[in-house]
Design an enzyme around this catalytic site. Structure first.
Site, short mmCIF file in Angstrom:
data_model
loop_
_atom_site.label_atom_id
_atom_site.label_comp_id
_atom_site.label_asym_id
_atom_site.label_seq_id
_atom_site.Cartn_x
_atom_site.Cartn_y
_atom_site.Cartn_z
N HIS A 258 40.10 55.75 47.14
CA HIS A 258 40.41 54.38 47.08
C HIS A 258 41.36 54.62 48.78
CE1 HIS A 258 43.16 50.75 47.35
NE2 HIS A 258 41.25 50.19 46.89
N GLU B 145 35.06 49.62 52.56
CA GLU B 145 36.70 49.55 52.44
C GLU B 145 37.46 49.58 54.38
OE1 GLU B 145 38.19 48.03 48.29
OE2 GLU B 145 39.12 49.54 48.96
P1 PGA Z 1 42.38 43.15 48.26
O1 PGA Z 1 42.00 44.68 47.58
O2 PGA Z 1 41.15 42.71 47.76
O3 PGA Z 1 43.82 42.57 47.78
O4 PGA Z 1 42.55 43.05 49.50
C1 PGA Z 1 40.75 46.05 47.92
C2 PGA Z 1 40.39 46.79 48.08
O5 PGA Z 1 41.89 47.35 47.97
O6 PGA Z 1 40.10 47.40 46.09
#
Ligand code: PGA
Length: 248
Positions: free
Chosen positions: A93, A163
């Site tokens: 992540h 992401e």
């Molecule tokens: P968020 O986080 O939906 O609060 O933007 C997503 C993530 O970091 O997995």
């Protein structure tokens, strides 16, 4: 249409076991109603609190270590997670990469997860977008280097979570628009298929970054295989709307 997957990444929340149980029980109640698979990734201490049997609901970890046991203070090994019925784990992540996790470490963690039959949800994403599309090179390099220990045989056993770092935790409107998500997912799919062949067409590619109950409809239309939800996954009411939309 293939079943979608919705991942709840609680991050370092909530503060107590009681609150964690309340949120989990609320999710458990609606989980069976929808076709999408739900994976709840709480902080480590709460994993063993959740006991359940449900066909669409799974436990996930937010991280794991690449060694199996030994003198690694503060780390959690994949066999420990497997023994708690954890069947998924986030790996790499951006909030962990920011703390120093390299592609090399990510790659070793993916192998460790796979060796315990834990599905790694491998997170990738550019820090920013430039007008010339240089970020595409960054993304390609990050994906290939994070997956460097993965064989053709293993590739269909992972999930890729796209992401974009700039779209995470934006307090509302910062999610990427659906046409840009669509374009990036196609780009990622091509990288995987070029490297691993047709097995890679089975890999689920999901999107994360400010997904919420208000924008989920538009994100769904981008053709993603699922979503990774941070903030809104701590609100059972909003999270249910997201799961419902992804089950359409
Ligand atoms: P968020 O986080 O939906 O609060 O933007 C997503 C993530 O970091 O997995």
């Amino acid at each position: 249409m293939a079943k979608k997957i919705v991942i709840a990444n609680w991050k370092m929340n909530p503060a107590s076991a009681k609150e964690a149980l309340d949120i989990f029980n609320a999710i458990k109640k609606f989980g069976g109603k929808y076709s999408a698979s739900i994976v709840v990734c709480p902080p480590f201490p709460f994993l063993s609190l959740f006991s359940f049997k449900a066909k669409n609901l799974f436990l996930g970890a937010q991280n794991l270590f690449y060694e199996k046991k030994g003198a690694f203070t503060g780390e959690v090994a994949s066999p420990m997670l497997a023994s708690l019925n954890v069947s998924y784990s986030l790996v790499g992540h951006s909030e962990r990469r920011k703390l120093g996790e390299t592609d090399d470490v990510v790659s070793r963690k993916i192998s460790s997860a796979l060796s315990e039959k834990i599905t790694p949800i491998v997170c990738v994403g550019e820090k920013e977008r430039d007008g010339e599309g240089i970020f595409f090179n960054y993304l390609k390099e990050q994906v290939l280097s994070s997956l460097k220990s993965i064989s053709k045989k293993q590739i269909s056993k992972i999930i890729v979570a796209y992401e974009p770092v700039w779209a995470i935790s934006t307090e509302g409107n910062g999610a990427m628009d659906s046409s840009a998500i669509y374009e990036t997912i196609i780009f990622l799919r091509k990288i995987l298929v070029d490297k691993y062949g047709k097995e890679a067409s089975k890999v689920k590619i999901i999107y994360g970054g400010s997904v919420n109950s208000k924008n989920i409809n538009s994100i769904f239309s981008s053709g993603v295989d699922g979503v990774l939800v941070g903030k809104d996954s701590l609100s059972p009411v909003n999270f249910e709307k997201i799961v419902k939309e992804m089950s359409a």
